[in-house]
Design a protein around this motif. Structure first.
Motif, PDB file in Angstrom:
ATOM      1  N   ASN A 167      -8.345   0.275   2.212  1.00 14.61           N
ATOM      2  CA  ASN A 167      -7.903  -1.064   2.630  1.00 14.61           C
ATOM      3  C   ASN A 167      -9.111  -1.919   3.033  1.00 14.61           C
ATOM      4  O   ASN A 167      -9.262  -3.047   2.573  1.00 14.61           O
ATOM      5  CB  ASN A 167      -6.918  -0.903   3.796  1.00 14.61           C
ATOM      6  CG  ASN A 167      -6.337  -2.239   4.257  1.00 14.61           C
ATOM      7  OD1 ASN A 167      -6.492  -3.252   3.571  1.00 14.61           O
ATOM      8  ND2 ASN A 167      -5.694  -2.252   5.414  1.00 14.61           N
ATOM      9  N   GLN A 174     -10.400  -5.425   1.382  1.00 12.96           N
ATOM     10  CA  GLN A 174     -10.516  -6.661   2.190  1.00 12.96           C
ATOM     11  C   GLN A 174     -11.934  -7.232   2.114  1.00 12.96           C
ATOM     12  O   GLN A 174     -12.131  -8.422   1.866  1.00 12.96           O
ATOM     13  CB  GLN A 174     -10.212  -6.377   3.678  1.00 12.96           C
ATOM     14  CG  GLN A 174      -8.886  -5.686   3.961  1.00 12.96           C
ATOM     15  CD  GLN A 174      -7.694  -6.614   3.859  1.00 12.96           C
ATOM     16  OE1 GLN A 174      -7.838  -7.835   3.813  1.00 12.96           O
ATOM     17  NE2 GLN A 174      -6.499  -6.044   3.765  1.00 12.96           N
ATOM     18  N   PHE A 210       0.842  -1.200   0.000  1.00 12.92           N
ATOM     19  CA  PHE A 210       0.000   0.000   0.000  1.00 12.92           C
ATOM     20  C   PHE A 210       0.873   1.244   0.000  1.00 12.92           C
ATOM     21  O   PHE A 210       1.924   1.268   0.655  1.00 12.92           O
ATOM     22  CB  PHE A 210      -0.907   0.020   1.235  1.00 12.92           C
ATOM     23  CG  PHE A 210      -2.159  -0.799   1.068  1.00 12.92           C
ATOM     24  CD1 PHE A 210      -3.127  -0.411   0.139  1.00 12.92           C
ATOM     25  CD2 PHE A 210      -2.373  -1.943   1.818  1.00 12.92           C
ATOM     26  CE1 PHE A 210      -4.289  -1.158  -0.025  1.00 12.92           C
ATOM     27  CE2 PHE A 210      -3.537  -2.699   1.656  1.00 12.92           C
ATOM     28  CZ  PHE A 210      -4.496  -2.300   0.731  1.00 12.92           C
TER      29      PHE A 210
HETATM   30  C1  LIG Z   1      -5.345  -3.554   5.884  1.00 12.74           C
HETATM   31  O1  LIG Z   1      -6.358  -4.263   6.596  1.00 12.74           O
HETATM   32  C2  LIG Z   1      -5.928  -5.512   7.097  1.00 12.74           C
HETATM   33  C3  LIG Z   1      -7.145  -6.235   7.669  1.00 12.74           C
HETATM   34  O2  LIG Z   1      -7.970  -5.363   8.350  1.00 12.74           O
HETATM   35  C4  LIG Z   1      -4.849  -5.289   8.122  1.00 12.74           C
HETATM   36  O3  LIG Z   1      -4.390  -6.528   8.627  1.00 12.74           O
HETATM   37  C5  LIG Z   1      -3.687  -4.536   7.465  1.00 12.74           C
HETATM   38  O4  LIG Z   1      -2.712  -4.225   8.414  1.00 12.74           O
HETATM   39  C6  LIG Z   1      -4.176  -3.268   6.801  1.00 12.74           C
HETATM   40  N1  LIG Z   1      -3.072  -2.713   6.013  1.00 12.74           N
HETATM   41  C7  LIG Z   1      -2.761  -1.437   6.055  1.00 12.74           C
HETATM   42  C8  LIG Z   1      -1.580  -1.020   5.247  1.00 12.74           C
HETATM   43  O5  LIG Z   1      -3.391  -0.630   6.702  1.00 12.74           O
END
Ligand SMILES: *[C@@H]1O[C@H](CO)[C@@H](O)[C@H](O)[C@H]1NC(C)=O
Ligand SMILES: *[C@@H]1O[C@H](CO)[C@@H](O)[C@H](O)[C@H]1NC(C)=O
Ligand SMILES: *[C@@H]1O[C@H](CO)[C@@H](O)[C@H](O)[C@H]1NC(C)=O
Ligand SMILES: *[C@@H]1O[C@H](CO)[C@@H](O)[C@H](O)[C@H]1NC(C)=O
Ligand SMILES: *[C@@H]1O[C@H](CO)[C@@H](O)[C@H](O)[C@H]1NC(C)=O
Ligand SMILES: *[C@@H]1O[C@H](CO)[C@@H](O)[C@H](O)[C@H]1NC(C)=O
Ligand SMILES: *[C@@H]1O[C@H](CO)[C@@H](O)[C@H](O)[C@H]1NC(C)=O
Ligand SMILES: *[C@@H]1O[C@H](CO)[C@@H](O)[C@H](O)[C@H]1NC(C)=O
Length: 631
Positions: A501, A505, A492
């Motif tokens: 995000n 998901q 990201f």
């Molecule tokens: C995106 O969401 C997932 C699941 O909620 C989480 O594990 C992850 O850390 C998040 N990634 C970022 C870059 O925020």
């Protein structure tokens, strides 16, 4: 111990799980779903030519992924029945090209799952047959449908054999008595529709004999660029190259056929009145005296008029600008330059100029609600998210390239920056706003297919026939906008909003829960006829060029007998154009507003569209493959 009692208990326990067979008990991981989808895609690519027979009325071409032409009837149950059941298999270049592009993108990611080489190989053989044959040199100018040689007129004519066969069938059909019968049965709407369909039969039939187009042409260039970059694919790239030995042919075509609204050359300054209608504000806002844009067709007005009776002519004999075709062209040009298929010196000042103006047009439209006329701006590709996805593919390749090296042309830095701004802000906001939370925690996206129906009592029903497809488009677009390649993974970008995000998901979860189920159709309206019903035919929009095909102009407000052209030439000031907007055209008021793709109470508001299950499955595969690469 009471055996039946135990059995009942067992069933009671098991039932809730069985009921959710694509939910709990048999739930697949994303990787497993990816593999299951790849079999579905493979099954939909014929390994041999299949002739039409009693069992299968349609001809299927070897290597060409299946797609069907359907009609977007909507509303009452009998209309819904036509939409659901009417389907004609179509053999065309670009479904195969897009599915192959998805598979190549997956391969390029270098993940665990690998598409089969055989599928790519078969597809390349099939696509290699779509080069325009009406020139006496090798060209990479491509056609949508296969061309057949017509010895009478000495031309290769675009020939969708299955559709033509259907039209010939209707010649032998007792139309009038069927229409009377339908009316007696209280199905008058269907009778009206049949009447319209057959009335417009000649128009449809003429629309089949089309010239080559920039869409197929640049999608093919994009494919070659992808192939060139994939390690271990040099033999497949060589195969592609063997049928693309004269790449600059596409650049010559682009320069010759670009739409130049401010030019005094009537070959290139005339456009479909519907294009001018939605572009007028943009042209006025930018006010460039030398603007140039990629149009859809590789033909001009003069050629269309001259070749009409030889069966090689644009529908309505006039070109148009489709924002999605523009996005595909920009992607083809960009990827070819970045992969080295084109040298920077191939991009002379005119090509750069067309490229930049076309990018500006795309950005203006994707950030400006498509001038509130999505039906006209996305002339052939009604899906807004599909347009966003195609545009996001260019952002991704520019961004990944620029992380490692300077861009081959200085102007691309500006393009990259503009695309970043547009996609991260307005486009992302637009997508997030359309996200729908489902009861079980996932997120999905709807478009319009199957969303304008009602039951016998008149209650609205939503069949959501393009929900799977639209959701896959949203995921692919968001991942492209908000991640970049880092070594072997996707990461990201800094400042990615958590809502992005979460939406990725939750949409992936929803897709994984639903894509293999049977309760939702894997349909899409990824492509369509330019008219979305009577109201969006070109005749009702302001036109200042009306000609018979012999070039003599006419001014009457009545439809002449025979074939004629209605176009918009040059540009007008707001003031002058507004006067035309307030006038009637062939007796009709200008249709200012877009009534939606499912206008209520309009049985003739149907339009042909292309749907491909294999395309939905492959875009979902790509979404999953990318998702699995996010670290
Ligand atoms: C995106 O969401 C997932 C699941 O909620 C989480 O594990 C992850 O850390 C998040 N990634 C970022 C870059 O925020
Ligand atoms: C066209 O390409 C084929 C195959 O690559 C080649 O054999 C042929 O000589 C080319 N023709 C022309 C006119 O360049
Ligand atoms: C390549 O295409 C151009 C038209 O764009 C044509 O004039 C030229 O002859 C072609 N070259 C070859 C080698 O076929
Ligand atoms: C058209 O424009 C060109 C330059 O853009 C000019 O040389 C030519 O005289 C113009 N022709 C007419 C008929 O106005
Ligand atoms: C557009 O540009 C021309 C000169 O290039 C200028 O005369 C005209 O006023 C401009 N129109 C608008 C609406 O800005
Ligand atoms: C050849 O083309 C002409 C003109 O488009 C058409 O009338 C005729 O039916 C065509 N012949 C065949 C065999 O398709
Ligand atoms: C966008 O355009 C549609 C018609 O295509 C219109 O219904 C809608 O109100 C517009 N939205 C905005 C925010 O202007
Ligand atoms: C062109 O076609 C129209 C309609 O068929 C006819 O009225 C007109 O006389 C023709 N003009 C010429 C110069 O042949």
């Amino acid at each position: 111990m009471n055996f039946p009692g135990q059995l009942i208990l067992f069933l009671v326990i098991l039932f809730p799980f069985i009921d959710k067979s694509d939910g709990f008990l048999f739930k697949k991981t994303i990787k497993e779903t990816l593999v299951a989808l790849s079999s579905k895609v493979e099954e939909r690519q014929p390994k041999e030519d299949k002739k039409s027979s009693l069992v299968l009325p349609w001809k299927l071409d070897k290597g060409t992924y299946e797609s069907v032409v359907k009609l977007n009837f909507h509303g009452a149950p009998e209309m819904v029945a036509i939409r659901k059941n009417f389907a004609v298999n179509d053999n065309n270049m670009f479904v195969t090209a897009w599915i192959t592009a998805c598979l190549l993108e997956i391969q390029a990611l270098g993940g665990e799952f690998k598409p089969k080489r055989e599928q790519i190989d078969l597809a390349l053989d099939a696509i290699g047959k779509y080069h325009d044959k009406n020139v006496n040199y090798n060209t990479s100018v491509m056609t949508f449908w296969p061309q057949l040689y017509n010895d009478t007129v000495k031309k290769w004519q675009s020939t969708p054999e299955n559709l033509l066969q259907l039209f010939q069938l209707s010649d032998k059909f007792p139309v009038k008595s069927v229409e009377e019968l339908l009316k007696l049965m209280g199905l008058g709407d269907i009778a009206t529709v049949m009447d319209h369909l057959l009335h417009e039969k000649d128009m449809f039939a003429a629309a089949f004999h089309i010239p080559p187009d920039f869409d197929d042409t640049f999608v093919n260039i994009g494919l070659g660029s992808l192939l060139k970059e994939i390690p271990g694919y040099s033999d497949l790239f060589a195969k592609w190259q063997s049928t693309n030995s004269n790449l600059t042919s596409v650049l010559h075509a682009l320069k010759r056929y670009a739409y130049r609204p401010h030019s005094n050359n009537t070959r290139v300054n005339t456009i479909d009145p519907r294009t001018y209608f939605y572009l007028h504000k943009f042209l006025a806002a930018t006010n460039k005296t030398d603007a140039a844009f990629v149009p859809t067709w590789i033909q001009n007005v003069d050629e269309a008029m001259a070749l009409s009776d030889k069966g090689v002519a644009m529908p309505f004999f006039v070109n148009n600008v489709d924002v999605t075709v523009a996005a595909n062209t920009v992607n083809g040009l960009t990827s070819a330059l970045l992969s080295g298929l084109f040298k920077p010196s191939d991009f002379d000042s005119d090509i750069q100029h067309i490229y930049k103006d076309t990018v500006d047009l795309i950005i203006y439209e994707i950030t400006g609600n498509f001038s509130s006329r999505r039906d006209l701006a996305l002339t052939y590709y009604p899906s807004k998210l599909e347009c966003f996805w195609f545009t996001s593919r260019t952002l991704t390749i520019l961004r990944d390239f620029y992380k490692k090296a300077p861009l081959p042309l200085k102007m691309l830095e500006d393009v990259l920056q503009k695309l970043e701004g547009a996609m991260r802000n307005k486009v992302t906001a637009d997508i997030l706003q359309e996200a729908i939370k489902s009861a079980d925690g996932g997120i999905y996206f709807d478009d319009f297919l199957g969303d304008g129906d009602f039951d016998i009592k008149g209650n609205a029903i939503k069949y959501a026939e393009d929900r799977l497809f639209t959701t896959s488009m949203a995921v692919n677009t968001l991942i492209n906008i908000w991640t970049s390649t880092e070594g072997d993974t996707l990461a990201f970008l800094n400042n990615t909003p958590s809502s992005v995000n979460e939406t990725i998901q939750q949409s992936v979860k929803w897709l994984n829960d639903n894509i293999l189920g049977t309760h939702l159709k894997p349909w899409n309206a990824f492509f369509s006829g330019s008219g979305k019903g009577q109201a969006s035919l070109p005749f009702w929009y302001p036109a200042n060029r009306k000609e018979y095909l012999n070039g003599t102009s006419f001014n009457d407000d009545m439809f002449p007998d025979g074939l004629f052209l209605v176009g918009f030439e040059g540009t007008l000031s707001d003031e002058q154009y507004n006067i035309l907007l307030s006038q009637r055209h062939f007796g009709e008021k200008t249709p200012i507003d877009f009534p939606g793709f499912n206008p209520r109470g309009s049985p003739t508001g149907f339009f042909p569209f292309w749907s491909s299950d294999a395309y939905t499955y492959s875009t979902t595969m790509l979404a999953f493959a990318k998702y699995l690469k996010i670290k």
